[in-house]
Design a protein around this motif. Structure first.
Motif, PDB file in Angstrom:
ATOM      1  N   HIS A 380     -38.534 -27.319 -38.880  1.00  0.00           N
ATOM      2  CA  HIS A 380     -39.580 -26.468 -38.339  1.00  0.00           C
ATOM      3  C   HIS A 380     -38.916 -25.219 -37.762  1.00  0.00           C
ATOM      4  N   ARG A 381     -39.637 -24.112 -37.732  1.00  0.00           N
ATOM      5  CA  ARG A 381     -39.045 -22.865 -37.226  1.00  0.00           C
ATOM      6  C   ARG A 381     -38.516 -23.017 -35.809  1.00  0.00           C
ATOM      7  N   LEU A 382     -39.240 -23.755 -34.975  1.00  0.00           N
ATOM      8  CA  LEU A 382     -38.786 -23.972 -33.604  1.00  0.00           C
ATOM      9  C   LEU A 382     -37.486 -24.776 -33.582  1.00  0.00           C
ATOM     10  N   THR A 383     -37.388 -25.784 -34.461  1.00  0.00           N
ATOM     11  CA  THR A 383     -36.165 -26.590 -34.538  1.00  0.00           C
ATOM     12  C   THR A 383     -34.982 -25.726 -34.951  1.00  0.00           C
ATOM     13  N   THR A 384     -35.206 -24.869 -35.950  1.00  0.00           N
ATOM     14  CA  THR A 384     -34.132 -23.970 -36.394  1.00  0.00           C
ATOM     15  C   THR A 384     -33.721 -23.024 -35.274  1.00  0.00           C
ATOM     16  N   MET A 385     -34.701 -22.488 -34.562  1.00  0.00           N
ATOM     17  CA  MET A 385     -34.386 -21.587 -33.458  1.00  0.00           C
ATOM     18  C   MET A 385     -33.568 -22.301 -32.386  1.00  0.00           C
ATOM     19  N   LEU A 386     -33.987 -23.517 -32.029  1.00  0.00           N
ATOM     20  CA  LEU A 386     -33.226 -24.281 -31.049  1.00  0.00           C
ATOM     21  C   LEU A 386     -31.830 -24.605 -31.576  1.00  0.00           C
ATOM     22  N   GLY A 387     -31.728 -24.898 -32.881  1.00  0.00           N
ATOM     23  CA  GLY A 387     -30.432 -25.172 -33.485  1.00  0.00           C
ATOM     24  C   GLY A 387     -29.487 -24.000 -33.362  1.00  0.00           C
ATOM     25  N   TRP A 388     -29.990 -22.803 -33.617  1.00  0.00           N
ATOM     26  CA  TRP A 388     -29.150 -21.609 -33.491  1.00  0.00           C
ATOM     27  C   TRP A 388     -28.764 -21.350 -32.034  1.00  0.00           C
ATOM     28  N   VAL A 389     -29.694 -21.588 -31.119  1.00  0.00           N
ATOM     29  CA  VAL A 389     -29.377 -21.413 -29.695  1.00  0.00           C
ATOM     30  C   VAL A 389     -28.271 -22.381 -29.281  1.00  0.00           C
ATOM     31  N   VAL A 390     -28.404 -23.634 -29.694  1.00  0.00           N
ATOM     32  CA  VAL A 390     -27.388 -24.643 -29.371  1.00  0.00           C
ATOM     33  C   VAL A 390     -26.045 -24.269 -29.984  1.00  0.00           C
ATOM     34  N   ALA A 391     -26.047 -23.912 -31.265  1.00  0.00           N
ATOM     35  CA  ALA A 391     -24.797 -23.548 -31.937  1.00  0.00           C
ATOM     36  C   ALA A 391     -24.153 -22.341 -31.264  1.00  0.00           C
ATOM     37  N   GLY A 392     -24.967 -21.340 -30.929  1.00  0.00           N
ATOM     38  CA  GLY A 392     -24.426 -20.140 -30.294  1.00  0.00           C
ATOM     39  C   GLY A 392     -23.881 -20.418 -28.909  1.00  0.00           C
ATOM     40  N   LEU A 393     -24.608 -21.211 -28.121  1.00  0.00           N
ATOM     41  CA  LEU A 393     -24.176 -21.503 -26.758  1.00  0.00           C
ATOM     42  C   LEU A 393     -22.902 -22.334 -26.747  1.00  0.00           C
ATOM     43  N   ILE A 394     -22.863 -23.360 -27.591  1.00  0.00           N
ATOM     44  CA  ILE A 394     -21.667 -24.204 -27.637  1.00  0.00           C
ATOM     45  C   ILE A 394     -20.460 -23.402 -28.118  1.00  0.00           C
ATOM     46  N   THR A 395     -20.671 -22.569 -29.119  1.00  0.00           N
ATOM     47  CA  THR A 395     -19.576 -21.735 -29.620  1.00  0.00           C
ATOM     48  C   THR A 395     -19.075 -20.797 -28.532  1.00  0.00           C
ATOM     49  N   LEU A 396     -20.004 -20.169 -27.804  1.00  0.00           N
ATOM     50  CA  LEU A 396     -19.620 -19.234 -26.737  1.00  0.00           C
ATOM     51  C   LEU A 396     -18.823 -19.937 -25.647  1.00  0.00           C
ATOM     52  N   LEU A 397     -19.302 -21.096 -25.205  1.00  0.00           N
ATOM     53  CA  LEU A 397     -18.600 -21.806 -24.148  1.00  0.00           C
ATOM     54  C   LEU A 397     -17.225 -22.288 -24.597  1.00  0.00           C
ATOM     55  N   ASN A 398     -17.099 -22.633 -25.856  1.00  0.00           N
ATOM     56  CA  ASN A 398     -15.789 -23.061 -26.338  1.00  0.00           C
ATOM     57  C   ASN A 398     -14.829 -21.893 -26.501  1.00  0.00           C
ATOM     58  N   VAL A 399     -15.355 -20.712 -26.811  1.00  0.00           N
ATOM     59  CA  VAL A 399     -14.512 -19.513 -26.799  1.00  0.00           C
ATOM     60  C   VAL A 399     -14.007 -19.253 -25.379  1.00  0.00           C
ATOM     61  N   VAL A 400     -14.906 -19.441 -24.391  1.00  0.00           N
ATOM     62  CA  VAL A 400     -14.511 -19.298 -22.993  1.00  0.00           C
ATOM     63  C   VAL A 400     -13.445 -20.322 -22.636  1.00  0.00           C
ATOM     64  N   LEU A 401     -13.614 -21.561 -23.088  1.00  0.00           N
ATOM     65  CA  LEU A 401     -12.626 -22.607 -22.828  1.00  0.00           C
ATOM     66  C   LEU A 401     -11.263 -22.225 -23.387  1.00  0.00           C
ATOM     67  N   ILE A 402     -11.231 -21.743 -24.617  1.00  0.00           N
ATOM     68  CA  ILE A 402      -9.964 -21.356 -25.234  1.00  0.00           C
ATOM     69  C   ILE A 402      -9.318 -20.212 -24.460  1.00  0.00           C
ATOM     70  N   TYR A 403     -10.121 -19.216 -24.098  1.00  0.00           N
ATOM     71  CA  TYR A 403      -9.588 -18.052 -23.379  1.00  0.00           C
ATOM     72  C   TYR A 403      -9.016 -18.454 -22.006  1.00  0.00           C
ATOM     73  N   LEU A 404      -9.815 -19.214 -21.250  1.00  0.00           N
ATOM     74  CA  LEU A 404      -9.368 -19.587 -19.892  1.00  0.00           C
ATOM     75  C   LEU A 404      -8.154 -20.497 -19.943  1.00  0.00           C
ATOM     76  N   THR A 405      -8.097 -21.373 -20.953  1.00  0.00           N
ATOM     77  CA  THR A 405      -6.926 -22.260 -21.066  1.00  0.00           C
ATOM     78  C   THR A 405      -5.663 -21.473 -21.396  1.00  0.00           C
ATOM     79  N   LEU A 406      -5.786 -20.556 -22.368  1.00  0.00           N
ATOM     80  CA  LEU A 406      -4.620 -19.755 -22.745  1.00  0.00           C
ATOM     81  C   LEU A 406      -4.211 -18.792 -21.628  1.00  0.00           C
ATOM     82  N   ALA A 407      -5.205 -18.363 -20.814  1.00  0.00           N
ATOM     83  CA  ALA A 407      -4.922 -17.448 -19.712  1.00  0.00           C
ATOM     84  C   ALA A 407      -4.339 -18.185 -18.502  1.00  0.00           C
ATOM     85  N   GLY A 408      -4.285 -19.512 -18.594  1.00  0.00           N
ATOM     86  CA  GLY A 408      -3.677 -20.287 -17.522  1.00  0.00           C
ATOM     87  C   GLY A 408      -4.642 -20.612 -16.396  1.00  0.00           C
TER      88      GLY A 408
END
Length: 408
Positions: A380-408
């Motif tokens: 459903h369109r709502l499911t797809t929208m939520l899927g993209w929000v979840v994928a985007g949010l998780i990806t963003l937070l994991n980029v933050v995790l990688i950055y903060l870990t490498l930055a010490g």
């Protein structure tokens, strides 16, 4: 493949199981380290992260299972079919690296548990973890998926008992726990821990695996009533499995927030175990260690199973699970043998896993939103929208995790 449902099938509890195997990834040793650290350092501040992560996991795992049931292909097979050979091989290489990082966390967790229980050297504990997980895979090969599901579900119950007992022994203040449901942070360190918690929850190999588990258990049902019946069962399967996994993760954080806050050395599993023993007693600490051991054994075998499915789907070669177990076990044993701090190894494994999450989530949402591929069962369109929000949010937070870990 087996076909466990007839066209006129109604809801049947015996059809549950694939999600319970996939949910083991959500209660693996990486989760223990992240959740205990979160509670010990920030109290009840990050309760909301576990709740949000669990809701995200429900959506992700259901989409993965639906893809397998509707298309008859696992996610790696569906992705590989749309790639040219060089791209497919590059995609497999990152997935393989993620699989090795997954195995590292799980073998290390099992080794730490055996050290806590029997004072065994970490290398010996790693070998035992690998051998037991290999036995579980042999059971799957010889006795079939349903027996394997029952064994893994039994280990999931042991994990739940091992960690939920701590919660019963020392109940957290209800008001503080409810207040923790309000989304907020407290400095960069809390963001780092939140990203680690999320990275330890939504794991790439569980996303790849669930599509194949559902397909292998239920086959490729025809469109209409048979498929709708299985999709309904799958929603219950995912919901119940994620509820159990979420309760276990939440109990880890609440126990740490109630009993370990402000104590030293709780950023490692060994330190957390010692703190639990000093505050809640030997029996609770013993159950904690047993839960950790069950987590390491179950998640290690499930991780190897996922790795074989990834390799088969992307390289289009069938790899025996026993051989697959040995391939990913060696790097973990080497790291234990050279004396790298196991808690540090767990953290680094979560960083590597973070690289693989977008490669699993983005194709999953795209494929399940493809009307030509999914037919009447397209998102459903709502499911797809939520899927993209979840994928985007998780990806963003994991980029933050990688950055903060490498930055010490």
């Amino acid at each position: 493949m087996t076909q466990d449902v007839q066209p006129q099938a109604r809801f049947n509890w015996l059809l549950l199981g694939p999600a319970f195997v996939a949910s083991i990834a959500y209660v693996d040793p990486g989760n223990v380290a992240a959740n205990v650290s979160a509670g010990a350092q920030f109290g009840f501040l990050l309760v909301w992260v576990i709740v949000v992560a669990n809701l995200m996991a429900c959506l992700v795992q259901y989409l993965s299972a639906k893809l397998g049931l509707v298309t008859g292909n696992s996610l790696p097979e569906a992705v590989g079919a749309r790639m040219r050979r060089p791209t497919r091989l590059a995609y497999w290489m990152q997935a393989e690296l993620v699989a090795m990082a997954t195995d590292l966390a799980e073998v290390v967790g099992g080794a730490i548990a055996l050290y806590l229980l029997f004072d065994l050297p970490l290398v010996v504990g790693g070998v035992i973890t690998g051998v037991v997980s290999l036995i579980l895979l042999v059971v799957k090969d010889r006795r079939g998926q349903r027996v394997f599901e029952r064994v893994i579900t039994g280990l999931l119950m042991i994990i739940a008992i091992g960690f939920l007992t701590s919660l019963v022994a020392s109940r957290p203040p209800a008001g503080d726990a409810v207040e923790g449901l309000i989304p907020r942070f407290d400095g960069a360190e809390s963001i780092l821990i939140a990203a680690a918690m999320l990275g330890a929850t939504v794991m790439p190999h569980a996303v790849y695996l669930h599509s194949g588990l559902a397909r292998d258990r239920h086959g490729h049902p025809a469109a209409g009533p048979p498929r709708r019946a299985l999709l309904r069962v799958t929603r219950w399967d995912v919901g119940i499995a994620m509820l159990i996994a979420g309760a276990v993760n939440l109990s880890m954080l609440l126990v740490a927030a109630t009993n370990l806050q402000g104590m030293d050395n709780t950023d490692s599993i060994e330190g957390a175990h010692a703190a639990v023993q000093s505050t809640l007693g030997t029996t609770v600490a013993l159950l904690f260690a047993i839960g950790l051991l069950a987590s390491g054994l179950a998640s290690s075998s499930v991780g190897a199973y996922a790795g074989a499915m990834i390799m088969q789907g992307l390289l289009r070669r069938s790899v025996p699970l026993v051989a697959r177990r040995l391939i990913t076990l060696v790097p973990a044993l080497v790291i234990l043998a050279v004396g790298i701090d196991p808690s540090r190894a767990l953290v680094l494994s979560q960083v590597v896993l973070s690289f693989g999450i977008p490669f699993a989530l983005i194709p999953l949402v795209r494929l399940t939103a493809d009307a030509q591929l999914m037919g009447a069962d397209v998102n459903h369109r709502l499911t797809t929208m939520l899927g993209w929000v979840v994928a985007g949010l998780i990806t963003l937070l994991n980029v933050v995790l990688i950055y903060l870990t490498l930055a010490g």
